[in-house]
Design a protein around this motif. Structure first.
Motif, PDB file in Angstrom:
ATOM      1  N   VAL A 185      48.980 120.491  14.549  1.00  0.00           N
ATOM      2  CA  VAL A 185      47.719 120.057  13.900  1.00  0.00           C
ATOM      3  C   VAL A 185      47.567 121.214  12.699  1.00  0.00           C
ATOM      4  O   VAL A 185      46.848 120.725  11.692  1.00  0.00           O
ATOM      5  N   ASP A 186      47.833 122.467  12.716  1.00  0.00           N
ATOM      6  CA  ASP A 186      47.737 123.290  11.549  1.00  0.00           C
ATOM      7  C   ASP A 186      48.641 122.943  10.313  1.00  0.00           C
ATOM      8  O   ASP A 186      48.016 122.754   9.273  1.00  0.00           O
ATOM      9  N   LEU A 187      49.950 122.427  10.539  1.00  0.00           N
ATOM     10  CA  LEU A 187      50.593 121.868   9.406  1.00  0.00           C
ATOM     11  C   LEU A 187      50.109 120.528   9.069  1.00  0.00           C
ATOM     12  O   LEU A 187      50.194 120.386   7.820  1.00  0.00           O
ATOM     13  N   GLY A 188      49.673 119.591   9.774  1.00  0.00           N
ATOM     14  CA  GLY A 188      49.183 118.516   9.388  1.00  0.00           C
ATOM     15  C   GLY A 188      47.785 118.655   8.499  1.00  0.00           C
ATOM     16  O   GLY A 188      47.665 117.771   7.775  1.00  0.00           O
ATOM     17  N   SER A 189      47.136 119.731   8.545  1.00  0.00           N
ATOM     18  CA  SER A 189      45.961 120.055   7.959  1.00  0.00           C
ATOM     19  C   SER A 189      46.355 120.322   6.440  1.00  0.00           C
ATOM     20  O   SER A 189      45.331 120.284   5.689  1.00  0.00           O
ATOM     21  N   VAL A 190      47.511 120.548   6.301  1.00  0.00           N
ATOM     22  CA  VAL A 190      47.987 120.830   4.857  1.00  0.00           C
ATOM     23  C   VAL A 190      48.112 119.411   4.362  1.00  0.00           C
ATOM     24  O   VAL A 190      47.777 119.309   2.911  1.00  0.00           O
ATOM     25  N   VAL A 191      48.445 118.290   4.791  1.00  0.00           N
ATOM     26  CA  VAL A 191      48.653 117.101   4.359  1.00  0.00           C
ATOM     27  C   VAL A 191      47.750 116.514   3.807  1.00  0.00           C
ATOM     28  O   VAL A 191      47.441 115.500   2.781  1.00  0.00           O
ATOM     29  N   HIS A 192      46.224 116.514   4.654  1.00  0.00           N
ATOM     30  CA  HIS A 192      45.052 115.883   4.436  1.00  0.00           C
ATOM     31  C   HIS A 192      43.863 116.845   4.536  1.00  0.00           C
ATOM     32  O   HIS A 192      44.019 117.302   5.887  1.00  0.00           O
ATOM     33  N   PRO A 193      43.168 117.098   3.822  1.00  0.00           N
ATOM     34  CA  PRO A 193      41.823 118.245   3.880  1.00  0.00           C
ATOM     35  C   PRO A 193      41.115 117.800   5.061  1.00  0.00           C
ATOM     36  O   PRO A 193      40.523 118.806   5.696  1.00  0.00           O
ATOM     37  N   ALA A 194      41.031 116.602   5.489  1.00  0.00           N
ATOM     38  CA  ALA A 194      40.055 116.187   6.491  1.00  0.00           C
ATOM     39  C   ALA A 194      40.610 116.646   8.148  1.00  0.00           C
ATOM     40  O   ALA A 194      39.783 117.110   8.994  1.00  0.00           O
ATOM     41  N   LEU A 195      41.927 116.830   8.136  1.00  0.00           N
ATOM     42  CA  LEU A 195      42.565 117.401   9.279  1.00  0.00           C
ATOM     43  C   LEU A 195      42.242 118.649   9.389  1.00  0.00           C
ATOM     44  O   LEU A 195      42.462 119.392  10.785  1.00  0.00           O
ATOM     45  N   ARG A 196      41.637 119.470   8.612  1.00  0.00           N
ATOM     46  CA  ARG A 196      41.310 120.898   8.791  1.00  0.00           C
ATOM     47  C   ARG A 196      40.158 120.897   9.956  1.00  0.00           C
ATOM     48  O   ARG A 196      40.183 121.717  10.712  1.00  0.00           O
ATOM     49  N   HIS A 197      39.324 119.820  10.042  1.00  0.00           N
ATOM     50  CA  HIS A 197      38.234 119.839  11.076  1.00  0.00           C
ATOM     51  C   HIS A 197      39.029 119.560  12.563  1.00  0.00           C
ATOM     52  O   HIS A 197      38.343 120.164  13.599  1.00  0.00           O
ATOM     53  N   LEU A 198      40.172 118.784  12.594  1.00  0.00           N
ATOM     54  CA  LEU A 198      40.690 118.760  13.740  1.00  0.00           C
ATOM     55  C   LEU A 198      41.321 119.832  14.183  1.00  0.00           C
ATOM     56  O   LEU A 198      41.292 120.205  15.549  1.00  0.00           O
ATOM     57  N   ARG A 199      41.757 120.867  13.377  1.00  0.00           N
ATOM     58  CA  ARG A 199      42.566 122.047  13.675  1.00  0.00           C
ATOM     59  C   ARG A 199      41.401 123.024  14.346  1.00  0.00           C
ATOM     60  O   ARG A 199      41.694 123.672  15.415  1.00  0.00           O
ATOM     61  N   ASP A 200      40.258 122.960  13.900  1.00  0.00           N
ATOM     62  CA  ASP A 200      39.022 123.866  14.480  1.00  0.00           C
ATOM     63  C   ASP A 200      38.846 123.374  15.910  1.00  0.00           C
ATOM     64  O   ASP A 200      38.692 124.233  16.831  1.00  0.00           O
ATOM     65  N   SER A 201      38.618 122.013  15.961  1.00  0.00           N
ATOM     66  CA  SER A 201      38.536 121.337  17.367  1.00  0.00           C
ATOM     67  C   SER A 201      39.565 121.637  18.181  1.00  0.00           C
ATOM     68  O   SER A 201      39.055 122.008  19.415  1.00  0.00           O
ATOM     69  N   LEU A 202      40.641 121.401  17.671  1.00  0.00           N
ATOM     70  CA  LEU A 202      41.728 121.883  18.862  1.00  0.00           C
ATOM     71  C   LEU A 202      41.703 123.314  19.187  1.00  0.00           C
ATOM     72  O   LEU A 202      42.121 123.393  20.464  1.00  0.00           O
ATOM     73  N   THR A 203      41.458 124.044  18.214  1.00  0.00           N
ATOM     74  CA  THR A 203      41.532 125.479  18.946  1.00  0.00           C
ATOM     75  C   THR A 203      40.595 125.924  19.859  1.00  0.00           C
ATOM     76  O   THR A 203      40.836 126.327  20.982  1.00  0.00           O
TER      77      THR A 203
END
Length: 333
Positions: A185-203
């Motif tokens: 998920v962290d590396l995916g957040s580099v692909v699209h800015p929206a995925l940064r919110h998934l990173r925080d939720s996953l943590t």
């Protein structure tokens, strides 16, 4: 080009509502299910974004294979060159950011192992002396097996039963290979800015997963809640070594974690209304990801068809887009 613009807009916009729905769904699922759902959503949505960018880059690539000059492509389809150039620049930036992020992760892991090498082993746990207050799961690195690292200050801050909770929490991180889910998920957040919110939720949900495992191991949810709270208070403003790829017991929103441990253990929704909501949200997440991939594939087919027309290859005009043109007239540049 109207089709291309619509597909680009939809494909790149899909992750925003997809992420919002995925986070909403994660909030009603048990932590284990939530983590896998968030990771799957990140893969689907990032995959759709990359596929769309690759498709945009396709026309000049196909033209080069057929020895068609870029000048001719520019005269016939100038917007294709512009979009291809933009897609290529974005993908190059993504690649640079991915390599940089991966290098940062490896550097953090390397430094953590260097500090852990100075620790002493106590019942399978590395105890590191110093002023820091932390405990974290250290993934395997450089041929060394995964370890749990606890600072001596953290050991002194907790009671024996609370230490058991802490160790069970970190063992759950290693057993569940949570660092891999976090990395995806962290590396995916580099692909699209929206995925940064998934990173925080996953943590948060990874910590909740480990919290629930620890509570089940010690058999007392209140003791588990007290241990997490006391560990966080002991750490205070000390940032320690927490964060990916080091899964710290005191990372994430600790008050929410403690509050969840004071409630009954989470279960999969069983009421008809709750199940319907979960299924609906899950369906929307999957549909968003698959639609992004589907639109990207359609863009790929359109671009390939247009490129074949550009180079005068009739064999490339017999597919889906060739059939549509036969029925409705020319739709390619």
């Amino acid at each position: 080009m109207t089709y291309v613009l619509v597909v680009i807009s939809l494909t790149l916009a899909f992750p925003w509502p997809g992420v919002a729905i995925a986070r909403r769904l994660a909030g009603v699922l048990p932590p284990l299910w939530a983590c896998w759902m968030l990771t799957s959503a990140a893969v689907l949505l990032a995959g759709g974004t990359v596929a769309a960018l690759v498709a945009l880059f396709h026309v000049p690539f196909l033209a080069s294979l057929e020895h068609v000059s870029l000048t001719r492509v520019w005269r016939t389809w100038p917007t294709a060159v512009v979009f291809a150039g933009a897609a290529g620049a974005i993908m190059l930036a993504q690649l640079v950011l991915l390599v940089r992020r991966w290098a940062e992760h490896r550097a953090v892991l390397r430094r953590a192992w260097q500090s852990a090498d100075a620790g002493t082993r106590d019942e399978g746990v590395l105890v590191v002396s110093g002023t820091g207050v932390d405990a974290f799961a250290l993934p395997a690195y450089g041929g060394r097996e995964a370890q749990i690292v606890v600072t001596s200050q953290m050991v002194r801050a907790l009671k024996p039963d609370e230490q058991a909770v802490l160790l069970a929490h970190e063992r759950a991180h290693l057993a569940g290979r949570h660092h891999l889910l976090s990395a995806i998920v962290d590396l995916g957040s580099v692909v699209h800015p929206a995925l940064r919110h998934l990173r925080d939720s996953l943590t948060f949900h990874l910590e909740r997963w480990a919290d629930e495992k620890a509570a089940a191991t010690v058999g007392d949810r209140r003791v588990a809640a007290a241990a997490i709270a006391r560990a966080a208070l002991a750490r205070g403003s000390d940032r320690g070594a927490g964060g990916y790829p080091l899964l710290s017991a005191v990372s994430g929103p600790v008050p929410r974690r403690v509050e969840a441990l004071l409630l009954p253990a989470p279960v999969v929704p069983r009421r008809t209304g709750q199940r319907a909501l979960v299924l609906l949200l899950a369906g929307v997440v999957v549909a968003a990801g698959l639609s992004a991939l589907g639109l990207a594939y359609g863009l790929h087919e359109y671009v390939e068809y247009a490129a074949r027309r550009l180079i005068g290859d009739p064999s490339g005009c017999s597919g889906m887009w060739g059939t549509l043109e036969h029925w409705f007239g020319s739709g390619a540049p």
